[in-house]
Design an enzyme around this catalytic site. Sequence first.
Site, PDB file in Angstrom:
ATOM      1  N   ARG A  46       0.852  -1.210   0.000  1.00 41.50           N
ATOM      2  CA  ARG A  46       0.000   0.000   0.000  1.00 41.50           C
ATOM      3  C   ARG A  46       0.879   1.249   0.000  1.00 41.50           C
ATOM      4  NH1 ARG A  46      -1.413   2.065   4.560  1.00 41.50           N
ATOM      5  NH2 ARG A  46      -1.913   0.117   5.595  1.00 41.50           N
ATOM      6  N   TYR A 103     -17.092  16.257 -15.991  1.00 40.17           N
ATOM      7  CA  TYR A 103     -17.445  14.832 -15.991  1.00 40.17           C
ATOM      8  C   TYR A 103     -18.436  14.596 -14.844  1.00 40.17           C
ATOM      9  CZ  TYR A 103     -17.015   9.925 -14.767  1.00 40.17           C
ATOM     10  OH  TYR A 103     -17.306   8.636 -14.427  1.00 40.17           O
ATOM     11  N   ASP A 175      -7.980  18.261 -15.370  1.00 37.03           N
ATOM     12  CA  ASP A 175      -8.259  16.874 -15.730  1.00 37.03           C
ATOM     13  C   ASP A 175      -7.813  16.713 -17.187  1.00 37.03           C
ATOM     14  OD1 ASP A 175      -9.399  14.483 -16.615  1.00 37.03           O
ATOM     15  OD2 ASP A 175     -11.125  14.659 -15.279  1.00 37.03           O
ATOM     16  N   LYS A 200      -8.586   5.438 -19.465  1.00 36.23           N
ATOM     17  CA  LYS A 200      -8.903   5.866 -20.822  1.00 36.23           C
ATOM     18  C   LYS A 200      -7.675   5.720 -21.728  1.00 36.23           C
ATOM     19  CE  LYS A 200     -12.984   6.784 -19.138  1.00 36.23           C
ATOM     20  NZ  LYS A 200     -12.870   7.056 -17.736  1.00 36.23           N
TER      21      LYS A 200
END
Length: 382
Positions: A46, A103, A175, A200
Amino acid sequence: MRFETDAIHAGQEPDPTTGAVAVPIYATSTFVQDAPGRHRGYEYSRTDNPTRHALEVALAALEGVTPDMGGGAVATASGMAATALIGYLLRPGDHVLLPNDAYGGTFRFFARVLAEQGVTWSAVDMTDRRLLETAIRPETKLVWVETPTNPLLRLVDIGHAASAAHARGARLVVDNTFATPYLQHPLTAGADIVLHSTTKYLGGHSDTIGGALVTDQPDLDERFRFLLNAAGPVPGPFDAWLVLRGIKTLAVRMERHCANAARVAEFLSGHPAVREVIYPGLPAHPQHELAVRQMAGFGGMVSFRSMGGAPGAGRMASSTRLFFLAESLGGVESLVEVPAVMTHASAQGTALEVPDDLVRLSVGLEHIDDLLEDLDQALSSS
Ligand SMILES: Cc1ncc(COP(=O)(O)O)c(C=O)c1O
């Protein structure tokens, strides 16, 4: 190094143990220590993992952050996990300025999650410089820019947004999911933080979910690294590896995405079943000049409005054979969707509502003639 070289080499030296030229998938949760508290660079996945680390070095390089500048990238479990990490920078009473066609998931996070914690928000048409400037309040801590926006493909002048935000003591987040670092470098233009949904174009093959935050400011990078470990939204090593593999070909994929999208936009512009085509590469796009100045190419996304209204948009999107009817974007395969009832359904009835006759295409890497034939036959049914 230049972009194409960094995409293949940054953070991706041959494995020191075996010489493997591809970064291995370090599928391990923990790492043996030589003595209590004395580890070999990694202690728990982690906190850090070698596969994720390689991806982070590569992402930083692609956004123009070199090791000597300080700053860096953190890879997250999804684009929304990256947004959520930014949310931890905010306190009750702080204000966030969003674009009026952000978005939907970004909008939902601020309007329905952070609002409950006392963080306020407002949305404005950021294509209008004056509106953007006047919407920044004394308590605004973040100005959030998406450019091009999803799905209306509007552009925001990053340099101007950075000056406006900084003049009022706010940070600028960009973004960069739609443009990718191949087409646009927000940090160079003045942004403080770049956010990606690596799901994406960076991953590029519709086979993983991921996100990232990149900054050239060492204190912010350190804070994100702390928050990633403290809150824990990390990608697993296999997902990190898929994105790392994807970005090796980002440059060539983006060239073809842009070329195919330009041909699709041109084809749709002359089609009788199409009312309006939205693509930053078209001279008729209201911000074409800004696109030329700010981007190295116009991207792989094309939106258009159907002459047949919402029913026409629905029929067309249901009639394609190569373009899969699906949410998401940026993969090698072409996708079609109707935002009003799919990705942006939650925005209907709000300031972020999109026209119901809008169709969004993620133009993939298939042969352009096959794509145009598919669109033609689908439009004939609309
Ligand atoms: C522009 C943009 N930003 C962020 C996200 C969220 O990314 P993810 O789905 O990886 O959480 C998306 C997802 O569609 C997006 O399109």
